[in-house]
Design an enzyme around this catalytic site. Structure first.
Site, PDB file in Angstrom:
ATOM      1  CB  CYS A   1      -0.763  -0.413   1.310  1.00  0.00           C
ATOM      2  SG  CYS A   1      -1.673  -0.753   1.035  1.00  0.00           S
TER       3      CYS A   1
ATOM      4  CG  HIS B   1      -3.107   4.091   2.016  1.00  0.00           C
ATOM      5  ND1 HIS B   1      -3.521   3.707   0.692  1.00  0.00           N
ATOM      6  CD2 HIS B   1      -2.652   2.607   2.690  1.00  0.00           C
ATOM      7  CE1 HIS B   1      -3.494   2.393   0.997  1.00  0.00           C
ATOM      8  NE2 HIS B   1      -3.780   2.295   2.389  1.00  0.00           N
TER       9      HIS B   1
ATOM     10  CG  ASN C   1      -6.755  -0.127   1.363  1.00  0.00           C
ATOM     11  OD1 ASN C   1      -5.693   0.441   0.297  1.00  0.00           O
ATOM     12  ND2 ASN C   1      -5.652  -0.923   1.968  1.00  0.00           N
TER      13      ASN C   1
END
Ligand code: COA
Length: 333
Positions: free
Chosen positions: A116, A256, A286
């Site tokens: 990520c 994020h 996500n």
């Protein structure tokens, strides 16, 4: 000013049309809209449904969107970096295919993988190439087809992830705008807590690994959450401190989008009010490498030349970090 800095000069984004809502997830696993919304902030995510289309498809759409908006000739692009944890296939670099498909025929390309944090780390890489003076147009894409590695019977992961892609162009800047500082971290302690067990060199694919669902993402959500909260907040605080920035100096937090509570914890630690925190997790979940550029795409019209932005991310590995960047243009949208 003589020093070359690396600035973002354009953005592009793409999400597939198919919407997977919390309501639909309620029919797949033992969960409910209220739990997902309150524990993560996610209401829906996008899924690339078409058979035979992989991460490259998402990346190509985002890159084309940028090229069209910025009205640039793809032949001028010097390099393409594709940040992804879900390449089309092992070995043949997905970024290379994407570069060819968008007509970036004078560019060289490769993939960058830091889970990520891929896009955040990619921002550092792209900027370094530009600052070196060697390359003038570096296209950085973040794209992930997370639905290809998610078990839709596992409620601890299927509620979180979605598919999407975003792209930015890095170019030299002579006004001191663009990337100012970065603080990037990693720690192998995280390998146990968020991973895909099989299909790599330690445990190659076999009938057994498929049967045991070892090709899907598995995570210890609680542990990842704990590390993410402190990791993202620590680096954001640190990068502000060492650049003598106080909360009033910051225009935007671009973090994020993994869990709304992790983003809020980071914003609280650096004292930012809610209206300075860019959020779109409710729409996409996500999207791994795509969260940061999707935020830039969605909120581009709000960003003004000279704005101070703190980027922050946390991901598998573990990998995490923060970047301080000065926005370089006013969008004419
Ligand atoms: N629906 C309903 N209940 C659920 C559920 C779901 N989808 N998932 C877990 N639960 C239950 C658990 O079984 C547990 O029940 P119990 O108390 O009876 O045992 C309870 O809810 C709490 O579970 P827990 O895992 O402690 O929840 P949480 O608050 O930690 O939230 C995550 C779970 C996954 C949302 C959260 O840990 C998280 O966001 N982790 C980080 C994930 C992440 O960022 N990953 C990517 C890294 S970039």
């Amino acid at each position: 000013m003589n020093k070359i800095t690396a600035a973002i000069t354009a953005t592009g984004s793409y999400v597939p049309d198919f919407v997977l809502s919390n309501k639909v997830l309620e029919t797949l696993v033992d969960t409910n809209d209220e739990w997902i919304t309150s524990r993560t902030g996610i209401k829906e995510r996008r899924i690339l449904k078409e058979e035979g289309q992989g991460t490259s498809y998402l990346a190509i759409q985002a890159a084309k969107n940028l090229i069209e908006k910025a009205n640039i000739d793809p032949k001028e692009i010097d390099m393409v970096i594709l940040c992804t944890a879900t390449p089309d296939m092992l070995v043949a670099s997905t970024g290379v295919y994407v570069a060819s498909q968008i007509g970036a025929t004078n560019a060289f390309a490769y993939d960058l993988q830091a889970a990520c944090s891929s896009f955040l780390f990619g921002m550092s890489t792209a900027s370094a190439y530009v600052e070196s003076g060697k390359y003038k147009k570096v296209l950085l894409i973040g794209a992930d087809k997370m639905s290809s590695i998610i078990d839709y019977t596992d409620r601890s992961t299927c509620i979180i992830f979605g598919d999407g892609a975003g792209a930015v162009l890095f170019e030299p800047n002579h006004e001191g705008l663009g990337l100012q500082d970065e603080f990037l971290r990693s720690d192998g302690v995280g390998r146990e807590f968020l991973k895909i067990d099989a299909g790599g060199s330690i445990l190659p694919s076999s009938e057994e690994t498929v049967k045991n669902k070892q090709h899907f993402v598995h995570q210890d959500g609680k542990t990842v959450f704990k590390y993410a909260v402190s990791g993202m907040a620590d680096v954001s605080e640190k990068i502000m401190e060492r650049n003598n920035l106080v909360k009033e100096d910051i225009n935007w937090l671009v973090a994020h989008q993994a869990n709304r509570r992790i983003i809020d914890a980071t914003a609280n630690r650096i004292g930012l009010e809610e209206d300075k925190v860019l959020i779109n997790i409710e729409k996409y979940g996500n999207t791994t490498s795509a969260t940061l550029p999707l935020l830039l795409g969605d909120f581009e019209s709000k960003l003004k030349k000279g704005d101070n932005i703190i980027f922050a991310a946390f991901g598998g590995g573990f990998t995490w970090g923060a970047i301080y960047l000065k926005w370089a243009y006013n969008s004419n949208k």
